[in-house]
Design a protein around this motif. Sequence first.
Motif, PDB file in Angstrom:
ATOM      1  N   ASP A  57      36.136  34.254  27.408  1.00  0.00           N
ATOM      2  CA  ASP A  57      36.303  33.132  28.343  1.00  0.00           C
ATOM      3  C   ASP A  57      37.762  32.952  28.736  1.00  0.00           C
ATOM      4  OD1 ASP A  57      33.578  32.599  28.240  1.00  0.00           O
ATOM      5  OD2 ASP A  57      33.792  30.866  26.897  1.00  0.00           O
ATOM      6  N   TYR A  58      38.647  32.958  27.755  1.00  0.00           N
ATOM      7  CA  TYR A  58      40.077  32.783  28.044  1.00  0.00           C
ATOM      8  C   TYR A  58      40.621  33.930  28.885  1.00  0.00           C
ATOM      9  CZ  TYR A  58      40.057  29.115  24.492  1.00  0.00           C
ATOM     10  OH  TYR A  58      39.788  27.983  23.771  1.00  0.00           O
ATOM     11  N   THR A  59      40.178  35.136  28.605  1.00  0.00           N
ATOM     12  CA  THR A  59      40.652  36.297  29.359  1.00  0.00           C
ATOM     13  C   THR A  59      40.175  36.214  30.800  1.00  0.00           C
ATOM     14  OG1 THR A  59      40.662  37.630  27.350  1.00  0.00           O
ATOM     15  CG2 THR A  59      40.692  38.816  29.441  1.00  0.00           C
ATOM     16  N   ILE A  60      38.926  35.854  30.998  1.00  0.00           N
ATOM     17  CA  ILE A  60      38.395  35.710  32.356  1.00  0.00           C
ATOM     18  C   ILE A  60      39.130  34.607  33.100  1.00  0.00           C
ATOM     19  CG2 ILE A  60      36.366  34.958  33.671  1.00  0.00           C
ATOM     20  CD1 ILE A  60      34.693  36.589  31.607  1.00  0.00           C
ATOM     21  N   ILE A  61      39.382  33.486  32.430  1.00  0.00           N
ATOM     22  CA  ILE A  61      40.108  32.396  33.075  1.00  0.00           C
ATOM     23  C   ILE A  61      41.528  32.827  33.411  1.00  0.00           C
ATOM     24  CG2 ILE A  61      41.027  30.065  32.740  1.00  0.00           C
ATOM     25  CD1 ILE A  61      38.430  29.492  31.142  1.00  0.00           C
ATOM     26  N   MET A  67      44.465  35.731  39.885  1.00  0.00           N
ATOM     27  CA  MET A  67      44.034  36.005  41.254  1.00  0.00           C
ATOM     28  C   MET A  67      44.301  34.796  42.161  1.00  0.00           C
ATOM     29  SD  MET A  67      43.243  39.121  41.161  1.00  0.00           S
ATOM     30  CE  MET A  67      42.724  39.251  42.872  1.00  0.00           C
ATOM     31  N   SER A  68      44.138  33.585  41.635  1.00  0.00           N
ATOM     32  CA  SER A  68      44.461  32.393  42.429  1.00  0.00           C
ATOM     33  C   SER A  68      45.951  32.375  42.762  1.00  0.00           C
ATOM     34  CB  SER A  68      44.073  31.122  41.676  1.00  0.00           C
ATOM     35  OG  SER A  68      42.678  31.021  41.567  1.00  0.00           O
ATOM     36  N   GLY A  69      46.777  32.768  41.805  1.00  0.00           N
ATOM     37  CA  GLY A  69      48.213  32.846  42.050  1.00  0.00           C
ATOM     38  C   GLY A  69      48.555  33.872  43.113  1.00  0.00           C
ATOM     39  N   ALA A  80      32.738  29.233  43.288  1.00  0.00           N
ATOM     40  CA  ALA A  80      33.264  30.564  43.602  1.00  0.00           C
ATOM     41  C   ALA A  80      33.740  31.269  42.333  1.00  0.00           C
ATOM     42  CB  ALA A  80      34.405  30.466  44.613  1.00  0.00           C
ATOM     43  N   PHE A  81      34.384  30.524  41.421  1.00  0.00           N
ATOM     44  CA  PHE A  81      34.830  31.108  40.157  1.00  0.00           C
ATOM     45  C   PHE A  81      33.636  31.582  39.340  1.00  0.00           C
ATOM     46  CE2 PHE A  81      39.330  29.370  39.110  1.00  0.00           C
ATOM     47  CZ  PHE A  81      39.759  29.711  40.371  1.00  0.00           C
ATOM     48  N   GLU A 105      39.982  42.201  41.655  1.00  0.00           N
ATOM     49  CA  GLU A 105      40.482  42.417  43.013  1.00  0.00           C
ATOM     50  C   GLU A 105      39.325  42.682  43.981  1.00  0.00           C
ATOM     51  OE1 GLU A 105      43.252  45.530  42.179  1.00  0.00           O
ATOM     52  OE2 GLU A 105      44.917  44.129  41.952  1.00  0.00           O
ATOM     53  N   LYS A 106      38.257  43.273  43.497  1.00  0.00           N
ATOM     54  CA  LYS A 106      37.087  43.550  44.324  1.00  0.00           C
ATOM     55  C   LYS A 106      36.322  42.267  44.634  1.00  0.00           C
ATOM     56  CE  LYS A 106      32.817  46.195  44.393  1.00  0.00           C
ATOM     57  NZ  LYS A 106      32.132  47.363  43.906  1.00  0.00           N
ATOM     58  N   TYR A 107      36.149  41.405  43.630  1.00  0.00           N
ATOM     59  CA  TYR A 107      35.334  40.213  43.805  1.00  0.00           C
ATOM     60  C   TYR A 107      36.122  38.956  44.142  1.00  0.00           C
ATOM     61  CZ  TYR A 107      31.489  43.079  42.343  1.00  0.00           C
ATOM     62  OH  TYR A 107      30.551  44.080  42.295  1.00  0.00           O
ATOM     63  N   ARG A 108      37.436  38.991  44.006  1.00  0.00           N
ATOM     64  CA  ARG A 108      38.290  37.877  44.439  1.00  0.00           C
ATOM     65  C   ARG A 108      39.489  38.445  45.190  1.00  0.00           C
ATOM     66  NH1 ARG A 108      40.145  33.508  41.230  1.00  0.00           N
ATOM     67  NH2 ARG A 108      40.552  32.732  43.292  1.00  0.00           N
ATOM     68  N   PRO A 109      39.228  39.106  46.309  1.00  0.00           N
ATOM     69  CA  PRO A 109      40.320  39.787  47.022  1.00  0.00           C
ATOM     70  C   PRO A 109      41.381  38.823  47.537  1.00  0.00           C
ATOM     71  CG  PRO A 109      38.354  39.674  48.384  1.00  0.00           C
ATOM     72  CD  PRO A 109      37.973  39.157  47.022  1.00  0.00           C
ATOM     73  N   VAL A 110      42.599  39.330  47.623  1.00  0.00           N
ATOM     74  CA  VAL A 110      43.702  38.562  48.206  1.00  0.00           C
ATOM     75  C   VAL A 110      43.538  38.636  49.705  1.00  0.00           C
ATOM     76  CG1 VAL A 110      46.197  38.380  48.422  1.00  0.00           C
ATOM     77  CG2 VAL A 110      45.195  39.105  46.248  1.00  0.00           C
ATOM     78  N   ARG A 111      43.575  37.506  50.356  1.00  0.00           N
ATOM     79  CA  ARG A 111      43.371  37.476  51.824  1.00  0.00           C
ATOM     80  C   ARG A 111      44.628  37.810  52.558  1.00  0.00           C
ATOM     81  NH1 ARG A 111      40.217  31.940  51.262  1.00  0.00           N
ATOM     82  NH2 ARG A 111      38.427  32.788  50.247  1.00  0.00           N
TER      83      ARG A 111
END
Length: 111
Positions: A57-61, A67-69, A80-81, A105-111
Amino acid sequence: MMKKFSWLLALTLCFAESVVLRSYAQDNAIPNSAASSVDFSKIDCETLLKMDGDERDYTIIFFQGFMSGRRNTMIVDELAFARATDEVIDYCVDNPNDRVISVFEKYRPVR
């Protein structure tokens, strides 16, 4: 579920680095002198899936926050998370050798 996720997200901001680094170091037999640095770009899906519940859980968070950064966003979209987390885990089950950062990067790509 959402309250737990929000709580974990807040807690992670304070403690995740030390928890993940310590756990990763123990699991991978990193000497104590090297335990202060972990290359998250090298964590593969198999390693993520073998982590115990809290550690995973901590690693995923951590990766969600990273990715949010990269996206330069401070807004937490819990749905979405959760969706991205499910997609990452599902992908990792079928592709254990892929790097976790690549999957995010595939599932939360940088726009």
